[in-house]
Design an enzyme around this catalytic site. Structure first.
Site, PDB file in Angstrom:
ATOM      1  N   HIS A  51     -17.177  -9.406  13.997  1.00 21.07           N
ATOM      2  CA  HIS A  51     -15.779  -9.603  13.592  1.00 21.07           C
ATOM      3  C   HIS A  51     -15.718 -10.333  12.250  1.00 21.07           C
ATOM      4  O   HIS A  51     -14.955  -9.949  11.355  1.00 21.07           O
ATOM      5  CB  HIS A  51     -15.023 -10.472  14.612  1.00 21.07           C
ATOM      6  CG  HIS A  51     -14.864  -9.861  15.967  1.00 21.07           C
ATOM      7  ND1 HIS A  51     -15.167 -10.537  17.122  1.00 21.07           N
ATOM      8  CD2 HIS A  51     -14.398  -8.640  16.353  1.00 21.07           C
ATOM      9  CE1 HIS A  51     -14.901  -9.768  18.176  1.00 21.07           C
ATOM     10  NE2 HIS A  51     -14.433  -8.617  17.733  1.00 21.07           N
TER      11      HIS A  51
ATOM     12  N   SER B 190     -18.229  -8.738  21.983  1.00 19.05           N
ATOM     13  CA  SER B 190     -17.839  -9.963  22.696  1.00 19.05           C
ATOM     14  C   SER B 190     -18.295  -9.890  24.146  1.00 19.05           C
ATOM     15  O   SER B 190     -18.743 -10.882  24.721  1.00 19.05           O
ATOM     16  CB  SER B 190     -16.316 -10.131  22.651  1.00 19.05           C
ATOM     17  OG  SER B 190     -15.880 -10.266  21.329  1.00 19.05           O
TER      18      SER B 190
ATOM     19  N   LYS C 262      -7.496  -7.492  30.906  1.00 19.16           N
ATOM     20  CA  LYS C 262      -8.681  -8.031  31.580  1.00 19.16           C
ATOM     21  C   LYS C 262      -8.649  -9.550  31.411  1.00 19.16           C
ATOM     22  O   LYS C 262      -8.094 -10.054  30.444  1.00 19.16           O
ATOM     23  CB  LYS C 262      -9.950  -7.432  30.961  1.00 19.16           C
ATOM     24  CG  LYS C 262      -9.955  -7.579  29.456  1.00 19.16           C
ATOM     25  CD  LYS C 262     -10.987  -6.732  28.783  1.00 19.16           C
ATOM     26  CE  LYS C 262     -10.785  -6.933  27.276  1.00 19.16           C
ATOM     27  NZ  LYS C 262     -11.474  -6.205  26.378  1.00 19.16           N
TER      28      LYS C 262
ATOM     29  N   ARG D 183     -18.794   0.086  14.480  1.00 20.67           N
ATOM     30  CA  ARG D 183     -20.194  -0.318  14.609  1.00 20.67           C
ATOM     31  C   ARG D 183     -21.106   0.900  14.700  1.00 20.67           C
ATOM     32  O   ARG D 183     -22.160   0.954  14.090  1.00 20.67           O
ATOM     33  CB  ARG D 183     -20.393  -1.170  15.869  1.00 20.67           C
ATOM     34  CG  ARG D 183     -19.768  -2.526  15.793  1.00 20.67           C
ATOM     35  CD  ARG D 183     -19.707  -3.180  17.132  1.00 20.67           C
ATOM     36  NE  ARG D 183     -18.890  -2.392  18.049  1.00 20.67           N
ATOM     37  CZ  ARG D 183     -18.519  -2.794  19.249  1.00 20.67           C
ATOM     38  NH1 ARG D 183     -18.918  -3.949  19.709  1.00 20.67           N
ATOM     39  NH2 ARG D 183     -17.753  -2.033  20.005  1.00 20.67           N
TER      40      ARG D 183
END
Ligand code: PNS
Length: 174
Positions: free
Chosen positions: A26, A138, A50, A100
């Site tokens: 990030h 993450s 979540k 990514r």
């Protein structure tokens, strides 16, 4: 012919995400965005469906701490609801997202198309992260940290410390 595009001369971009927590991937994208735009608004989604490890307030504090040296060039704000509405409320037409690997592509294109469909003037700019960050997420960072693994290569010392503290507390059942 493109006339009166609200994107011409864009100075401000929004980089939205959950940031639970901020990773080196990030941060890399934020730095890249800062090399293009004068101001980057980091939009922290507060109503994550979540369960999040860190509260929105904690996630924001971690990002602010990391980018304090940039002053008002980096603004960190929470948002809930639609990203398209948050962008419209800020008068921003450009959303930055990091890519990514190819595996990110389908989801990211869906997101970009949905945002553009909701608000016609939102454009998404994809920035590609450094290759050494390409496997960092993450979710994986949280998993490694929760099992006592070393996450210092994937997050900043500030975030690593926050993770250690959080999982120590959880072990103690606090
Ligand atoms: O870091 P993440 O979790 O991949 O970020 C995803 C995020 C927050 C950018 C995305 O879930 C989002 O924009 N959520 C807000 C709700 C929304 O606008 N949904 C419609 C677009 S798909």
């Amino acid at each position: 012919m493109v006339r009166d595009s609200p994107l011409l001369g864009t100075k401000v971009a929004i980089f939205p995400g959950s940031f639970d927590p901020l990773t080196n991937g990030h941060s890399d994208i934020i730095h890249r965005a800062l090399s293009i735009f004068e101001t980057v608004i980091v939009g922290v989604l507060s109503n994550v469906t979540k369960e999040s490890l860190f509260s929105a307030r904690e996630r924001i504090a971690l990002i602010r701490g990391e980018f304090a040296a940039y002053g008002t060039r980096v603004k960190v704000e929470s948002f809930s609801g639609l990203l398209a509405d948050f962008a419209a409320a800020k008068g921003v037409h450009l959303v930055v997202r990091g890519l990514r690997a190819v595996s990110d592509y389908d989801y990211e294109v869906q997101l970009a198309l949905m945002n553009r469909s909701l608000k016609g003037q939102i454009e998404t700019l994809f920035l590609v992260t450094r290759e050494q960050n390409s496997f960092i997420s993450s979710t994986l960072v949280k998993q490694v940290a929760s099992m006592g693994g070393d996450v210092s290569a994937y997050v900043s010392p500030r975030v690593a410390q926050a993770l250690r503290k959080r999982f120590k507390k959880r072990k103690k059942g606090v």
